[in-house]
Design an enzyme around this catalytic site. Structure first.
Site, mmCIF file in Angstrom:
data_model
loop_
_atom_site.group_PDB
_atom_site.id
_atom_site.type_symbol
_atom_site.label_atom_id
_atom_site.label_comp_id
_atom_site.label_asym_id
_atom_site.label_seq_id
_atom_site.Cartn_x
_atom_site.Cartn_y
_atom_site.Cartn_z
ATOM 1 N N LEU A 186 -53.533 -9.966 -66.261
ATOM 2 C CA LEU A 186 -53.029 -10.910 -67.252
ATOM 3 C C LEU A 186 -53.989 -12.076 -67.469
ATOM 4 O O LEU A 186 -54.220 -12.493 -68.602
ATOM 5 C CB LEU A 186 -51.653 -11.424 -66.831
ATOM 6 C CG LEU A 186 -50.527 -10.388 -66.898
ATOM 7 C CD1 LEU A 186 -49.198 -11.026 -66.515
ATOM 8 C CD2 LEU A 186 -50.430 -9.766 -68.279
ATOM 9 N N GLY A 223 -57.376 -12.221 -66.646
ATOM 10 C CA GLY A 223 -58.669 -11.768 -67.143
ATOM 11 C C GLY A 223 -58.579 -11.139 -68.515
ATOM 12 O O GLY A 223 -59.407 -11.413 -69.401
ATOM 13 N N HIS A 233 -42.791 -12.082 -49.191
ATOM 14 C CA HIS A 233 -41.695 -11.822 -50.122
ATOM 15 C C HIS A 233 -40.513 -11.231 -49.363
ATOM 16 O O HIS A 233 -40.677 -10.277 -48.611
ATOM 17 C CB HIS A 233 -42.162 -10.861 -51.213
ATOM 18 C CG HIS A 233 -41.294 -10.855 -52.427
ATOM 19 N ND1 HIS A 233 -39.972 -10.467 -52.390
ATOM 20 C CD2 HIS A 233 -41.553 -11.173 -53.722
ATOM 21 C CE1 HIS A 233 -39.453 -10.551 -53.601
ATOM 22 N NE2 HIS A 233 -40.395 -10.980 -54.433
ATOM 23 N N ARG A 256 -38.646 -18.012 -51.726
ATOM 24 C CA ARG A 256 -39.038 -16.828 -50.976
ATOM 25 C C ARG A 256 -39.350 -17.117 -49.512
ATOM 26 O O ARG A 256 -39.019 -16.333 -48.635
ATOM 27 C CB ARG A 256 -40.245 -16.177 -51.653
ATOM 28 C CG ARG A 256 -39.908 -15.569 -52.987
ATOM 29 C CD ARG A 256 -41.125 -15.057 -53.716
ATOM 30 N NE ARG A 256 -40.719 -14.377 -54.955
ATOM 31 C CZ ARG A 256 -41.569 -13.855 -55.817
ATOM 32 N NH1 ARG A 256 -42.874 -13.952 -55.606
ATOM 33 N NH2 ARG A 256 -41.133 -13.253 -56.908
ATOM 34 N N HIS A 278 -47.063 -10.536 -49.885
ATOM 35 C CA HIS A 278 -47.005 -10.286 -51.325
ATOM 36 C C HIS A 278 -48.109 -11.023 -52.080
ATOM 37 O O HIS A 278 -49.080 -10.423 -52.498
ATOM 38 C CB HIS A 278 -45.624 -10.703 -51.830
ATOM 39 C CG HIS A 278 -45.422 -10.534 -53.301
ATOM 40 N ND1 HIS A 278 -45.677 -9.352 -53.947
ATOM 41 C CD2 HIS A 278 -44.963 -11.392 -54.256
ATOM 42 C CE1 HIS A 278 -45.407 -9.490 -55.235
ATOM 43 N NE2 HIS A 278 -44.981 -10.718 -55.450
ATOM 44 N N GLU A 307 -54.309 -15.693 -59.960
ATOM 45 C CA GLU A 307 -54.109 -15.727 -58.515
ATOM 46 C C GLU A 307 -55.403 -15.950 -57.750
ATOM 47 O O GLU A 307 -55.385 -16.333 -56.583
ATOM 48 C CB GLU A 307 -53.448 -14.423 -58.045
ATOM 49 C CG GLU A 307 -52.957 -14.457 -56.612
ATOM 50 C CD GLU A 307 -52.301 -13.169 -56.157
ATOM 51 O OE1 GLU A 307 -51.944 -13.072 -54.962
ATOM 52 O OE2 GLU A 307 -52.130 -12.250 -56.980
ATOM 53 N N ARG A 348 -45.126 -19.889 -53.729
ATOM 54 C CA ARG A 348 -44.928 -19.673 -55.165
ATOM 55 C C ARG A 348 -43.481 -19.301 -55.455
ATOM 56 O O ARG A 348 -42.909 -18.436 -54.791
ATOM 57 C CB ARG A 348 -45.843 -18.557 -55.680
ATOM 58 C CG ARG A 348 -45.627 -18.277 -57.165
ATOM 59 C CD ARG A 348 -46.612 -17.287 -57.713
ATOM 60 N NE ARG A 348 -46.460 -15.955 -57.179
ATOM 61 C CZ ARG A 348 -45.513 -15.083 -57.535
ATOM 62 N NH1 ARG A 348 -44.576 -15.444 -58.399
ATOM 63 N NH2 ARG A 348 -45.490 -13.873 -57.020
#
Length: 674
Positions: free
Chosen positions: A66, A68, A289, A354, A438, A462, A472
Site C-alpha cells: 500500500l 510503495g 496480536h 492489542r 504481527h 511499516e 499500533r
C-alpha cells in the site's frame, strides 16, 4: 561519540552493549503553531518542482504494497520517472494483501462524536505516548481523504442498507471508525492501488521490476542515490541509480521465525540502509496480536491471523476452573466461564488494545486456564513443560442475537479460513486464539518529511517508525500505508527534488562499484561456507531466542542472555551454514540466507534497545516495571524519547541517539482502559 549521560540506568554496566551519541530532533515540522496547522504550513513551505522538470527526475521505490504502490502510482502520475522494485512475482502479492479487518478514518459517519482530534488522541494513547505528536495528527488529518480516494477507485467497502459506507469498532477506541470490505480489506485496497500503479506502468512513467530483491544501498557523498538488486530468477547482481530512493518494504516480524507475516517478509532493505548510516528507531517495539490461531507443533513455519474485527461480536473467555480446560466448551455453563477482558476492562471489554489483550491471554494461560491441546515449552532454565496456549473466541451470543446469516455476511471468509486450518466449525464450536508476533512499530527513523538520517532516502509505511509509538491500534496499518503513499510523501519529497537533477552516476563510480562488489562478496561468502546446518535451522533457533527473551515479556537478565546467545549463533552461522545451489539459479536457500543474516544483527539490536529501555510501554513489557495490577508502567521522567540507533561498525557497539518527545496537544498520563 562520547557518553554524556549521567543517569546510572543508562551508563555503567549497560555500556558494554551500547554507547551514547548526541541528541537529535525533527527539524522539518513547523514550530510555534497549533498542531492542526502544522501539516498545511509544511505543505506550503515545501518547495515545488514544476511539471517540465519532473520529467527529468527519477525516483527508486522499493516495495509495492500500500505504501510503495500508492507512492509509485502518485509520483508517476505527477510526472516523475519511477523505478519500482519488488521481490514478488507481482505487485499484487505484497503483504498488504493479508490485512483483513479494516482501515481507520475520522469521518464520524456514525455520529458517535468521532473527530480528527479523537483519532489523533486514541492513536497517541494506544501507542502509550511514545509517538511523535505532529506525525500522528497528520495521519488522523488525512485519514478521511484516504476513504474518498479508495471509493473513487472502486474499492468495495461494506455499505449499510441505505447505501452509506458501514463502519465497525476496533481495539482501543469507543467509536466506530473502521471502514472494511468483509474480512479482506487489505486485499481490496491493494487492488485499488495496483490499478493506479498499472495505469502508470502503461503510461510509461513507472517501470516495474518484479523478482528483484534489494541487497544494498548506494550512498554517494552522504546522499542515497540508488540500490543494488539481485535478480531472483538468474542471480544477476545489478545497480540502479536515481535522484532519490524510497523504501516501502514493510516490517521485520519474521525475526521471530513464527509470525503472521508472509514467509518472504524480511528486514534486508532497511537493514542494509541502516548499515550505510540510516538510524533505526525503536527496534524493540513489537506488536503481539491477540487474535491468532495457536501454534500447533514444531514443524510449523507460519502463524495465521484471525482479524481483530472478530472481537466486535466474539466474546473472549477461559474456564474459571482449570479442571474444565479439557472439556468441550459447549458443555461449560455460563457461570463457569471467565470473560476476563470484560471483567478487568469494563469500559472497553473485548476491544482493549492489542498489547493489553495479548498480555491478559498469556496471564490466563500462565495461571493454568489455557485451552486446547497441550504443547511442549522450554523455560529459561531449559526445563520442558506441557502448557495449553489458547483462549476461546466465542460467537454463540452473536449468532443467537443476529442470526448465523448475518454473522456469515460480516465474517464468512474468516470463519472459512479458520475451519480450513483447524478442522473445527467456528459457528458451532468457539474459536481458539492466542497471541502471536504481527506488526513492528520500530523501523528506520524519519523526520516529518519521511526522510531518514541519510539525505535523499525516504521511508514509508511499516518500514519507518513514525506513527504508532509502542503499540499500533488495529486498522491503523492500512491507514498509515496509504496516507504515506498517496498524501504525505508526494507532498514532501518534492522539497528535496527541487535541488535535482543530480549528476549521473556511471557504473564504475567508486560508491556504485563498492556497493555492487559488497553485495556480490556477501553472496559468494554465503555459498562458499558449505557447513552442516540449514539456514532454516538457524532462523528457527533465532526465533526461539527472540520469543523467549524479547517477546511478550522482557527482563534485564533475559535480554543480556539473549544478546550473548545471538552473538554466538551469528558467529556459528558464518562458519557452519550450508547454502545449497548456486547464485545463477532461482535459489530460495540463498535468498533466505541473506535475510537470516540480517535478522541476526537486527535481533541483537532489538535486545539492546529493549535492555536500555527500563520501563514498560505498549508492546514493550519489562517485568521489572509494572503496576500492582500487572499493567505496563512507564517512566516518562527517564524515557520520554525515541531511541534512534546508529550502526557502530562491524564488531562495534551501536550508538544511541535520543529524540525527545514533546507533548503540547495531549496530556501525558498512564493509560487506562477500565
Amino acid at each position: 561519540m562520547t557518553d554524556t549521560i549521567t543517569n546510572p540506568e543508562i551508563t555503567g554496566e549497560a555500556n558494554q552493549f551500547w554507547s551514547v551519541g548526541e541528541e537529535i530532533a525533527d527539524a522539518k515540522a513547523p514550530q510555534g503553531i497549533d498542531i492542526d496547522k502544522v501539516w498545511k504550513t509544511r505543505q506550503f513551505q515545501a518547495r515545488l518542482v514544476n511539471p517540465a522538470n519532473r520529467r527529468k527526475l527519477s525516483v527508486i521505490i522499493v516495495g509495492t504494497g500500500l505504501a510503495g504502490g500508492a507512492a509509485a502510482a502518485t509520483l508517476g502520475e505527477a510526472g516523475y520517472n519511477v523505478l519500482n522494485f519488488c521481490y514478488q512475482d507481482s505487485p499484487r502479492r505484497a503483504h498488504s494483501i493479508a490485512a483483513q479487518g479494516g482501515i481507520n478514518a475520522a469521518k464520524n459517519y456514525r455520529n458517535d462524536n468521532d473527530s480528527t482530534f479523537r483519532l489523533f488522541y486514541d492513536t497517541v494513547k494506544g501507542g502509550d505516548y511514545r509517538a511523535r505528536e505532529t506525525n500522528v495528527y497528520r495521519l488522523a488529518e488525512v485519514s478521511a481523504n484516504i476513504i474518498d480516494q479508495c471509493v473513487a477507485q472502486g474499492v468495495p467497502f461494506a455499505r449499510e442498507y441505505g447505501g452509506l459506507l458501514d463502519t465497525r469498532s476496533f481495539g482501543g477506541v469507543q467509536v466506530q471508525r473502521t471502514f472494511y470490505a468483509r474480512g479482506q480489506t487489505g486485499q481490496q485496497l491493494l487492488i485499488g492501488a495496483y490499478q493506479q500503479l498499472e495505469r502508470q506502468v502503461a503510461a510509461g512513467t513507472v517501470k516495474m521490476y518484479t523478482r528483484h530483491e534489494m541487497v544494498e544501498l548506494i550512498v554517494v557523498d552522504g546522499r542515497a542515490r540508488g540500490i543494488v538488486t539481485r535478480n531472483m530468477i538468474n542471480g544477476k547482481v545489478e545497480t540502479w541509480t536515481a535522484d532519490a530512493v524510497v523504501l516501502a518494504t514493510g516490517g521485520y516480524g519474521n525475526v521471530f521465525f513464527l509470525s503472521t507475516n508472509a514467509m518472504g517478509c524480511n528486514v534486508t532493505a532497511t537493514w542494509r540502509a541502516h548499515r550505510k548510516g540510516a538510524y533505526f528507531g525503536n527496534p524493540c517495539y513489537t506488536q503481539i496480536h491477540p487474535t491468532c490461531i495457536p501454534v500447533h507443533g514444531e514443524t510449523q513455519s507460519k502463524l495465521t491471523l484471525m482479524s481483530e474485527s472478530l472481537r466486535n461480536d466474539g466474546r473472549i473467555w477461559v474456564p474459571k476452573d482449570a479442571a474444565d480446560c479439557t472439556k468441550d466448551p459447549r458443555q461449560i455453563p455460563e457461570e463457569a466461564r471467565d470473560y476476563y477482558l470484560e471483567r478487568i476492562y469494563p469500559a472497553f471489554g473485548n476491544l482493549v488494545p492489542r498489547d493489553i489483550a495479548s498480555r491478559q491471554a498469556k496471564n490466563m494461560c500462565d495461571e493454568g486456564r489455557g485451552v486446547g491441546p497441550a504443547v511442549a515449552e522450554v523455560d529459561h532454565d531449559g526445563n520442558e513443560r506441557l502448557v495449553r496456549r489458547g483462549v476461546y473466541l466465542d460467537f454463540s451470543d452473536a449468532i443467537n442475537r443476529l442470526g448465523q446469516k448475518a454473522v456469515e455476511n460480516k465474517y464468512g471468509n474468516l470463519f472459512d479460513m479458520y475451519q480450513q486450518i483447524t478442522g473445527e466449525n467456528p459457528y458451532e464450536v468457539p474459536m481458539r486464539i492466542y497471541p502471536a508476533v504481527h506488526y513492528t512499530m520500530g523501523g528506520l527513523w524519519v523526520d516529518y518529511d519521511l526522510q531518514s538520517s541519510i539525505t535523499g532516502l525516504y521511508v514509508t509505511g511499516e518500514a519507518n517508525f513514525s506513527d504508532h509509538g509502542a503499540n499500533r491500534l488495529g486498522a491503523s496499518a492500512l491507514m498509515q500505508g496509504l496516507a504515506d503513499g498517496y498524501f504525505v510523501l508526494p507532498n514532501t519529497i518534492n522539497d528535496y527534488l527541487a535541488d535535482a537533477p543530480f549528476d549521473k552516476l556511471p557504473e564504475d563510480h567508486p560508491a556504485v562499484a563498492e556497493a555492487r562488489d559488497s553485495a556480490q562478496q556477501r553472496i559468494d561468502k554465503l555459498l562458499s561456507i558449505q557447513g552442516t546446518r540449514s539456514v532454516d535451522s538457524y532462523h528457527k533457533e533465532l526465533g526461539h531466542i527472540m520469543w523467549e527473551y524479547c517477546g511478550m515479556e522482557r527482563t534485564e537478565e533475559g535480554l543480556k542472555k539473549a544478546i550473548g546467545l545471538i552473538q554466538n549463533l551469528r558467529e556459528d552461522y558464518w562458519s557452519n551454514v550450508r547454502v545449497t545451489g548456486k547464485n545463477e539459479d532461482f535459489n530460495q536457500a540463498l535468498e533466505r540466507a541473506g535475510r537470516v543474516a540480517d535478522f541476526m544483527e537486527l535481533g541483537e539490536l532489538m535486545c539492546v534497545d529493549a535492555l536500555h529501555r527500563r520501563e514498560s510501554c505498549g508492546g514493550h513489557f519489562r517485568a521489572e516495571s509494572q503496576t500492582p495490577e500487572g499493567e505496563a508502567l512507564r517512566h516518562d521522567d527517564e524515557f520520554l524519547y525515541v531511541a534512534a540507533w546508529e550502526w557502530g561498525g562491524e564488531g562495534s557497539k551501536p550508538v544511541l541517539h535520543r529524540e525527545p518527545l514533546i507533548y503540547k496537544a495531549i496530556e501525558l498520563k498512564q493509560r487506562s482502559y477500565k
